[in-house]
Every structure is written in structure tokens, then in C-alpha cells.
Design a protein around this motif. Structure first.
Motif, PDB file in Angstrom:
ATOM      1  N   LEU A 142       0.926  -1.259  -0.074  1.00  0.00           N
ATOM      2  CA  LEU A 142      -0.600  -0.122  -0.018  1.00  0.00           C
ATOM      3  C   LEU A 142       0.964   0.977  -0.056  1.00  0.00           C
ATOM      4  CD1 LEU A 142      -2.996   0.738   0.089  1.00  0.00           C
ATOM      5  CD2 LEU A 142      -3.032   0.966   2.742  1.00  0.00           C
ATOM      6  N   ASP A 143       1.000   1.741  -1.321  1.00  0.00           N
ATOM      7  CA  ASP A 143       1.597   2.959  -1.072  1.00  0.00           C
ATOM      8  C   ASP A 143       1.295   4.551  -0.370  1.00  0.00           C
ATOM      9  OD1 ASP A 143       2.978   5.218  -2.175  1.00  0.00           O
ATOM     10  OD2 ASP A 143       2.885   5.196  -3.875  1.00  0.00           O
ATOM     11  N   PRO A 144       1.552   4.940   0.589  1.00  0.00           N
ATOM     12  CA  PRO A 144       0.650   5.789   1.030  1.00  0.00           C
ATOM     13  C   PRO A 144       0.224   6.971  -0.068  1.00  0.00           C
ATOM     14  CG  PRO A 144       2.189   5.266   2.695  1.00  0.00           C
ATOM     15  CD  PRO A 144       2.243   4.658   0.856  1.00  0.00           C
ATOM     16  N   SER A 145       1.082   7.535  -1.257  1.00  0.00           N
ATOM     17  CA  SER A 145       1.320   8.321  -1.884  1.00  0.00           C
ATOM     18  C   SER A 145       0.449   8.704  -2.807  1.00  0.00           C
ATOM     19  CB  SER A 145       2.620   8.989  -2.395  1.00  0.00           C
ATOM     20  OG  SER A 145       3.281   7.333  -2.986  1.00  0.00           O
ATOM     21  N   SER A 146       0.105   6.907  -2.989  1.00  0.00           N
ATOM     22  CA  SER A 146      -1.008   6.801  -4.231  1.00  0.00           C
ATOM     23  C   SER A 146      -2.769   7.397  -3.315  1.00  0.00           C
ATOM     24  CB  SER A 146      -1.053   5.656  -4.600  1.00  0.00           C
ATOM     25  OG  SER A 146      -1.254   4.514  -3.637  1.00  0.00           O
ATOM     26  N   LEU A 147      -2.610   7.327  -2.252  1.00  0.00           N
ATOM     27  CA  LEU A 147      -3.870   7.819  -1.610  1.00  0.00           C
ATOM     28  C   LEU A 147      -4.416   8.690  -1.276  1.00  0.00           C
ATOM     29  CD1 LEU A 147      -3.107   5.034   1.339  1.00  0.00           C
ATOM     30  CD2 LEU A 147      -4.620   4.576  -1.242  1.00  0.00           C
ATOM     31  N   PRO A 148      -5.544   9.693  -0.846  1.00  0.00           N
ATOM     32  CA  PRO A 148      -5.764  10.327  -1.085  1.00  0.00           C
ATOM     33  C   PRO A 148      -5.878  10.986   0.705  1.00  0.00           C
ATOM     34  CG  PRO A 148      -8.086   9.027  -0.565  1.00  0.00           C
ATOM     35  CD  PRO A 148      -6.243   8.470  -1.208  1.00  0.00           C
ATOM     36  N   PRO A 149      -5.802  12.525   1.154  1.00  0.00           N
ATOM     37  CA  PRO A 149      -4.781  12.296   2.407  1.00  0.00           C
ATOM     38  C   PRO A 149      -5.510  11.769   3.486  1.00  0.00           C
ATOM     39  CG  PRO A 149      -5.745  15.004   0.925  1.00  0.00           C
ATOM     40  CD  PRO A 149      -5.921  13.177   0.088  1.00  0.00           C
ATOM     41  N   PRO A 150      -5.767  11.164   4.016  1.00  0.00           N
ATOM     42  CA  PRO A 150      -6.327  10.342   5.655  1.00  0.00           C
ATOM     43  C   PRO A 150      -7.720  10.791   6.187  1.00  0.00           C
ATOM     44  CG  PRO A 150      -3.502  11.063   6.592  1.00  0.00           C
ATOM     45  CD  PRO A 150      -3.733  11.217   4.868  1.00  0.00           C
ATOM     46  N   GLY A 151      -7.523  12.098   5.942  1.00  0.00           N
ATOM     47  CA  GLY A 151      -8.745  12.329   6.907  1.00  0.00           C
ATOM     48  C   GLY A 151     -10.249  11.756   6.579  1.00  0.00           C
ATOM     49  N   ALA A 152     -11.025  12.605   6.929  1.00  0.00           N
ATOM     50  CA  ALA A 152     -12.880  12.214   6.628  1.00  0.00           C
ATOM     51  C   ALA A 152     -12.366  12.255   5.619  1.00  0.00           C
ATOM     52  CB  ALA A 152     -13.381  12.806   7.943  1.00  0.00           C
ATOM     53  N   PRO A 153     -13.188  11.212   4.814  1.00  0.00           N
ATOM     54  CA  PRO A 153     -13.994  10.430   3.542  1.00  0.00           C
ATOM     55  C   PRO A 153     -15.236  11.955   2.917  1.00  0.00           C
ATOM     56  CG  PRO A 153     -14.873   9.320   4.371  1.00  0.00           C
ATOM     57  CD  PRO A 153     -14.049   9.757   5.111  1.00  0.00           C
ATOM     58  N   LYS A 154     -14.862  12.219   1.749  1.00  0.00           N
ATOM     59  CA  LYS A 154     -15.991  12.651   1.321  1.00  0.00           C
ATOM     60  C   LYS A 154     -17.549  12.675   1.508  1.00  0.00           C
ATOM     61  CE  LYS A 154     -16.997  16.595  -2.300  1.00  0.00           C
ATOM     62  NZ  LYS A 154     -16.965  17.049  -3.650  1.00  0.00           N
ATOM     63  N   PHE A 155     -18.646  13.462   2.050  1.00  0.00           N
ATOM     64  CA  PHE A 155     -19.629  12.557   1.944  1.00  0.00           C
ATOM     65  C   PHE A 155     -20.764  13.695   2.917  1.00  0.00           C
ATOM     66  CE2 PHE A 155     -17.550  12.153   6.633  1.00  0.00           C
ATOM     67  CZ  PHE A 155     -18.963  12.606   7.199  1.00  0.00           C
ATOM     68  N   SER A 156     -22.113  12.901   2.187  1.00  0.00           N
ATOM     69  CA  SER A 156     -23.020  14.471   2.640  1.00  0.00           C
ATOM     70  C   SER A 156     -24.658  13.640   2.793  1.00  0.00           C
ATOM     71  CB  SER A 156     -22.943  14.933   1.696  1.00  0.00           C
ATOM     72  OG  SER A 156     -23.366  14.296  -0.026  1.00  0.00           O
ATOM     73  N   LEU A 157     -25.951  14.252   3.208  1.00  0.00           N
ATOM     74  CA  LEU A 157     -26.571  13.796   3.287  1.00  0.00           C
ATOM     75  C   LEU A 157     -27.521  14.288   2.671  1.00  0.00           C
ATOM     76  CD1 LEU A 157     -28.381  11.486   4.124  1.00  0.00           C
ATOM     77  CD2 LEU A 157     -28.688  13.282   6.197  1.00  0.00           C
TER      78      LEU A 157
END
Length: 730
Positions: free
Chosen positions: A481-496
Motif C-alpha cells: 500500500l503506497d501512502p502517496s497514491s492515497l488521498p489525505p487520510p482524513g475523513a472522506p467526502k460524504f454528505s446527506l
């Protein structure tokens, strides 16, 4: 609550509430789930369209029971039934306690098989695999059908576009006898998945994220329809994982569209079924093809292509949730709650040591899952001090993994193989978490005490993360798992997008007068106990280790009730009941009234969660809300459920630690006993609580209707069906 008013052996037709009227003009738009249910709804007047909220009689395509088949047989016989209405509707799969080789368990399994053979019912023995996986592999769960199971994870069938939903044991017995049962169509919820998952992020991460970030009962007791451009990039195995854990999210169904991905998966399955064994290419054409599979075949697949169902553009949804898959990193659930979801990088930095790891269950033990774990672990060894348990979801999966070499890779690395079945996931067999241990698992539930000792810590993660943790000795990500290929590790974008319309709370609703039937108490009264906890699940109410002890008595159930939540609860209730004088008033039902928070009874379909409370002397439970499957069990077994958010709020404010549920009472007690007395007049819709100060406060609640009263009078659905059968035969 409106359920069937008459129930006979051959005709379960009279409903108090029918499906929505459709005169043909104007057209009533439907979701794909409503359209499927429409196909299986029976005894509807002409022109009626099924919509969310309707009570309908359904005749499911198939009905699955597993190790709980034994108690269902007993219920079937006790209601006076002697003939299975439609043997081809039923499927028996033995999967939960398959490690148990005791003479008692083997005798139980033999009696189930004998019953199946006697009645011509399809039977899959211990070792064939977990029932849900078998139903998908063998086509009992099939696109655009309605299949039910006496197990809460029947939601999994939604991964291949089948509406799968749980029933309970008493429902199963009624289905065996009549082919039908009642069901309230859940509210419809659209979950839109946008974008594509980054490399190394899986379907397990999707559902762990959904459970952890949408954790305010947004989908409670709903039917989820997955949509969005992100769906097409999810494999069928990912979809099965996500649909499987919509149960933990609180939903009653989770259905994916039948799209090109689904249809291509069935094409590959069909080719595998048509493969001529032992045939070399030179002689293959001279060997006749194998017999056509009775459920997965060309004609059936072509019919799906020709009549594929879709939701109407103007179909109504109670809520619309959105998750951007491209913003997701691997997540881990827990400890001991699916409502808590943490980005893997945050947990990995803590180096949380583990003693056990698990790759098993109907959630994540398919061939692709085993391959993902093998890729991580190949050439490595399980870390010292760690036990890594592996069980395939089915014998077919294990055979596939063995052919690819993945099974051997895991075993050579030090993994401990278990037979295809549920095992540790349900807290049965070897490898359970011991006191003080921490485990990481690819299963679906990490409830306190479910996989072992109540004082153990359980986390959930994808197969790759479980394998990486097993070889590193702490919760960790795979080296690939390459951390550089991932988005920032914060909360994902979600909505209601449009929150569900909040219905008026039961304590503000004005309902029509409900009569009190002869034999039903005008009042339930007694001391009040408060469990300041939301999501009090079925494992807390009745531990899994007792669930498949078919000969356990009601008295013994009463002794272990709430054991995983508060070990002192049963003793407390027993001591109160011993001092409680019998009422001379025939219209008053005395006992202990339990009050708790929201989503009470979430979790599995085990009916003992309701019967154990009733046996202990709790005739009525008050909560902010109930898990639907628990409420169904309660109604079917004569335990009264009342929702009263205002009372829950008052008790929380006064007696919960820091005024919040989840940490016990102000003095640290798990069950608050402060001397409250309660009088619940359910037919009037009123709860009177006398507080220790002497003040009496009244709360308005929803009224218990005549249908539920009648079930209570006859001791539950089993007694009610027995009465109806006798009346039909008279």
C-alpha cells in the motif's frame, strides 16, 4: 402496527393494511426494491402498487434456515403443521457450529438432515459452507428475486441484485406451513457512490466507512438502493461484502443494481458450471454437456437481460446519502463497535498489538479475499504471539483457493485452517478472543463479547489489512500500500443530500382510540430499570455462545439475559421479581420494565434476545427506537415494545454519566435502579412514571393496536397460527 388478521394453513390473505392503491392513472413510481417486492406480494387487490410503509403478504422465492432449523422444526410441529407447503421453497444449510463434533450436535445435525430428506428439502451439510455464500453460489439468491433467511445477514444477497431480508424462527415455521409471511416494506434510502476507489481500498473499507461516518441511524430499518457512477467499478465480491454489512449499518436490505458487472459475473459462473470435467480440448466436443443447473442457467440469465428492472426516475426516497469513493483510504472499525471507523494510517501509527487475526465469515472469505491475503503474506510468517485463523466461505471457495495456491500460501505462513463455516465470527469453536486480548478480523461484527470474552478488543478490517497485521503483530497496512497514491487520510467526502423526513415522535402523535381486547392487560406496571446505552445489540442481550443450544430452557435464558452488557442484570431483575407481590387485578400485568436508548436490539435474528427478557420477568421494553428484527421477534413472541424518546431523554439527563448514553450511570453502574415505578397503558398510549421524589410524570406514546394485542393473548405468532389452523380444520 398492522399485521394479518387471519392466518390459516392454506390462506394467509386478510391484512388490515394493504399496499398502496394504484388505479393506473396516474402511475405510481416505484424503486427497484418496491418492484421486486411487488412480484412476490400475494393476495393484493387488483391495481395495488407496493410502496414503502405498506404491510404486505409475501411468498418469497426461497427461505433459508441453518443451525436454527432444529428449533424451527419444533415450532413447525407445535403449531400443528404436518406438511411443508412448498418443499422447493426451503433450503437448509448447516454452517454455524460446524466445529462441534459432540454427539449432541451431530445428533442435531442428523435430525435436521433426516427432516430434509423426509420432506424433499434441499440440504447442504456441515462443511459445504456458510449458508449465505451457498445461496449465492447455487442460485437460490438470484437477481430480481426476493429471498429471506432466518439470519440477519441475508442482506448479502443484495450484492447480486436480489432483495434479501431477514426473518425470524417463528416466521420460518409459518412459511414452511403456508408459504407466506407478513412484511412491512421498509422506507427507501438511496446511497450514491461516486468516483473510483484508490488502489488498495476495498469494498470492506466502503462499508466500514459508511457505518462509521453515517452513524446516527440514517439508514435504520430502511432498504438501501446503491446507485452512482462508483458502483460500476465495484466487483461483485465487493458488492457482496458491502451488502452483507448493511445489516450492521442498521438496514433491512442493501441492493445493488443488476448491471454489466453483475451479468458478466453470471456469464463466468455459467461457463464454470458448463465445464466438462476431465475433458481434454481434443475430446471436449464429443462429451455431452453437464445437466443444466436448476437455478443458474442460460434461460434465466437471458430473461434477466431482457427484463432488467430499474427504479423509476421519480421514485420516492426517504433519504439520499452520498459517499465519494475517490476520497477514501483504508479504514478500521472498532474497537467493539461498527459505529467507530478510523483511517488506517491513524491506527497504524499507534502500533496496537494483536494476539489474534481472522480471515473468515460470509463477509470476506471468498476466493478474491483469500487471494488478497495470500498476496500480502507470501514468503512471510505469522508474527510470534499471533494466531491467524482462516476459513473459506464455502467448500467451493476453498477448492478455488487451493487450485490457485493461495490456501497453501496462508497455511505455510502459519495460518490455522478451520472448516468452511461461521466459527469464531459467532463465538463458536476454537480461536476465540480471551480476556485482555486484541484481535483484528475480516468479519462483520465486533460487538463486545461476540467473538470471545467481553473484556477483549475486536477490530474489523479488509483481508489485506488483517493479513498484514498478522505478520507484523500489530494493526498495520500491507507493504504494497503506497501512502502517496492515497488521498489525505482524513475523513472522506460524504454528505446527506436530503435528510429523511423526521416523523413526529410517538409522544406527540394523536392516534385513534384502540380497544383493549379481552385477555390483554390494560396496564403493564412495575419497577423501572434504565440501561443508558444506544445500539444495545443482540449479542449484549443474549450471547451467541448460547444461541445454538437448542435445549436451553426459558429459565436458563433468564439467567444469562444481558450477560454481555451487564453480568449483574439477570440477578437484579430476579431479586426485584422475588419481592414483587402478585397483582390481584387481572387487567394489570406486573413485571420489570426496561428502558434503554436508540436502536435497541440491533444485530442478529436470534429470537432469544426477546424471549430471554420476557422469561426474566420483563414483559415490556421502552426505548427511543428499536432494531426492526428485534421488534419483529418481540411481536412474534409476545414481548411488548414501546417507543418513548421523551422518557429516554429525561432518564439520560438525570442518570447517565455526563448526561450521555454509552458510559453507564452517574455512579458507573451499567443498569440504573433508582426506585422508579412505571405504569404503561399501551392501548391508551400513555406512560406514567413515578420518580423517587414522588413526582409523577406522564408521557404520550404510540398505541398498541388490536393485531399485536391478539398475538400477545395467544403467546405470540406460534400460538396464533396454531389457533388459526385448528379453526380452519374445525
Amino acid at each position: 402496527m398492522r399485521i394479518p388478521a387471519r392466518w390459516g394453513r392454506r390462506s394467509l390473505i386478510s391484512l388490515r393494511g394493504f399496499a398502496t392503491v394504484s388505479s393506473g392513472s396516474p402511475r405510481i413510481p416505484q424503486t427497484v426494491i418496491e418492484k421486486v417486492v411487488q412480484r412476490y406480494a400475494v393476495d393484493l387487490p387488483a391495481g395495488k402498487a407496493v410502496k414503502a410503509g405498506d404491510y404486505v403478504m409475501i411468498r418469497p422465492e426461497h427461505v433459508m434456515t441453518h443451525d436454527n432449523t432444529g428449533p424451527v422444526i419444533s415450532k413447525f410441529k407445535s403449531i400443528g403443521a404436518t406438511r411443508i407447503h412448498n418443499p422447493k421453497q426451503l433450503v437448509f444449510t448447516l454452517d454455524h457450529d460446524v466445529q462441534n463434533k459432540s454427539s449432541k450436535n451431530l445428533s442435531k445435525y442428523a435430525s435436521i438432515e433426516a427432516f430434509a430428506r423426509q420432506h424433499g428439502i434441499d440440504f447442504y451439510p456441515a462443511g459445504r459452507g456458510i449458508g449465505h455464500q451457498v445461496l449465492v453460489e447455487e442460485g437460490y439468491a438470484f437477481p430480481h428475486t426476493l429471498t429471506v433467511a432466518s439470519d440477519s445477514h441475508s442482506n448479502m444477497y443484495g450484492g447480486i441484485g436480489c432483495v434479501g431480508t431477514p426473518i425470524v424462527r417463528t416466521d420460518a415455521a409459518a412459511l414452511w406451513a403456508t408459504g407466506k409471511t407478513w412484511w412491512q416494506v421498509p422506507r427507501m434510502i438511496k446511497v450514491e457512490l461516486r468516483g473510483r476507489l484508490p488502489h488498495g481500498v476495498t469494498g470492506k473499507d466502503v462499508i466500514v466507512t459508511l457505518c462509521g461516518y453515517f452513524n446516527k441511524d440514517e439508514v435504520l430499518n430502511g432498504a438501501i438502493e446503491f446507485t452512482g457512477d462508483g458502483v460500476s467499478a465495484l466487483s461483485v465480491d465487493d458488492r457482496l461484502t458491502i451488502a452483507n454489512m448493511t445489516t450492521e449499518w442498521g438496514a433491512l436490505a442493501g441492493v445493488f443494481p443488476v448491471d454489466d458487472v453483475t451479468l458478466e459475473w453470471y456469464e463466468r459462473t455459467l461457463k464454470r458450471l458448463e465445464f466438462r470435467t476431465f475433458a481434454s480440448p481434443a475430446v471436449s466436443s464429443s462429451i455431452p454437456p453437464p445437466p443444466e443447473h436448476p437455478r443458474i442457467n442460460r434461460a434465466r440469465l437471458d430473461a434477466i437481460r431482457a427484463t432488467n428492472l430499474h427504479s423509476d426516475p421519480d421514485a420516492a426516497y426517504a433519504s439520499h446519502l452520498v459517499l465519494d469513493l475517490s476520497t477514501l483510504v483504508p479504514h478500521v472499525s472498532g474497537p467493539n463497535s461498527v459505529k467507530v471507523s478510523t483511517p488506517l494510517p491513524a491506527l497504524e501509527s499507534k502500533h496496537i498489538p494483536i494476539q489474534k487475526a481472522y480471515l473468515l465469515s460470509c463477509t470476506n472469505a471468498r476466493a478474491s479475499d483469500i487471494a488478497a491475503a495470500a498476496a500480502v503474506i507470501k514468503g512471510r510468517k505469522v508474527a510470534p504471539g499471533v494466531e491467524f485463523y482462516v476459513a473459506a466461505a464455502s467448500s467451493e471457495v476453498q477448492l478455488d483457493a487451493e487450485k490457485r495456491g493461495d490456501w497453501e500460501t496462508l497455511v505455510l505462513a502459519g495460518a490455522k485452517p478451520l472448516p468452511a463455516g461461521c466459527g469464531p465470527c459467532i463465538g463458536l469453536g476454537v480461536g476465540l478472543l480471551q480476556e485482555g486480548e486484541t484481535g483484528i478480523s475480516a468479519t462483520n461484527r465486533n460487538y463486545k463479547g461476540r467473538m470471545g470474552h467481553p473484556n477483549a478488543q475486536a477490530y474489523l478490517a479488509s483481508p489485506a489489512v488483517v493479513a498484514a497485521s498478522a505478520i507484523k503483530g500489530y494493526i498495520a497496512s500491507p507493504d504494497s500500500l503506497d501512502p502517496s497514491s492515497l488521498p489525505p487520510p482524513g475523513a472522506p467526502k460524504f454528505s446527506l443530500v436530503n435528510p429523511a423526513q423526521v416523523e413526529s415522535a410517538p409522544d406527540t402523535v394523536l392516534a385513534a382510540e384502540e380497544p383493549v381486547l379481552d385477555g390483554f392487560p390494560a396496564s403493564f406496571s412495575g419497577p423501572l430499570l434504565f440501561a443508558p446505552q444506544d445500539n444495545l445489540n443482540t449479542d449484549a442481550l443474549y450471547p451467541g455462545k448460547y444461541t445454538y443450544q437448542d435445549d436451553i430452557t426459558l429459565a436458563r435464558q433468564a439467567e444469562v439475559v444481558m450477560e454481555n452488557y451487564d453480568p449483574a442484570f439477570a440477578t437484579l431483575v430476579a431479586s426485584i421479581r422475588a419481592k414483587q407481590p402478585e397483582s390481584s387485578d387481572a387487567f394489570v400485568k406486573q413485571g420489570v420494565v426496561l428502558v434503554s436508548g436508540y436502536n435497541f436490539g440491533t444485530g442478529s435474528s436470534r429470537e432469544q434476545a426477546a424471549t430471554a427478557l420476557k422469561a426474566a420477568g420483563v414483559p415490556l421494553v421502552i426505548a427511543g427506537s428499536f432494531g426492526d428484527i428485534f421488534k419483529r421477534n418481540a411481536i412474534n413472541n409476545g414481548l411488548v415494545c414501546v417507543e418513548c424518546p421523551a422518557l429516554v431523554a429525561d432518564l439520560t439527563r438525570e442518570y447517565a454519566r455526563d448526561g450521555k448514553r454509552g458510559a453507564g450511570g452517574v455512579d458507573g453502574e451499567l443498569t440504573v435502579d433508582r426506585g422508579h415505578e412505571v405504569d404503561v397503558r399501551v392501548a391508551e398510549g400513555r406512560v406514567d412514571v413515578r420518580w423517587p421524589s414522588g413526582e409523577t410524570k406522564s408521557y404520550t406514546v404510540g398505541k398498541v393496536g388490536a393485531s399485536v394485542q391478539e398475538l400477545w393473548i395467544y403467546g405470540g405468532l406460534e400460538g396464533y397460527v396454531l389457533k388459526s389452523i385448528k379453526e380452519a380444520e374445525a
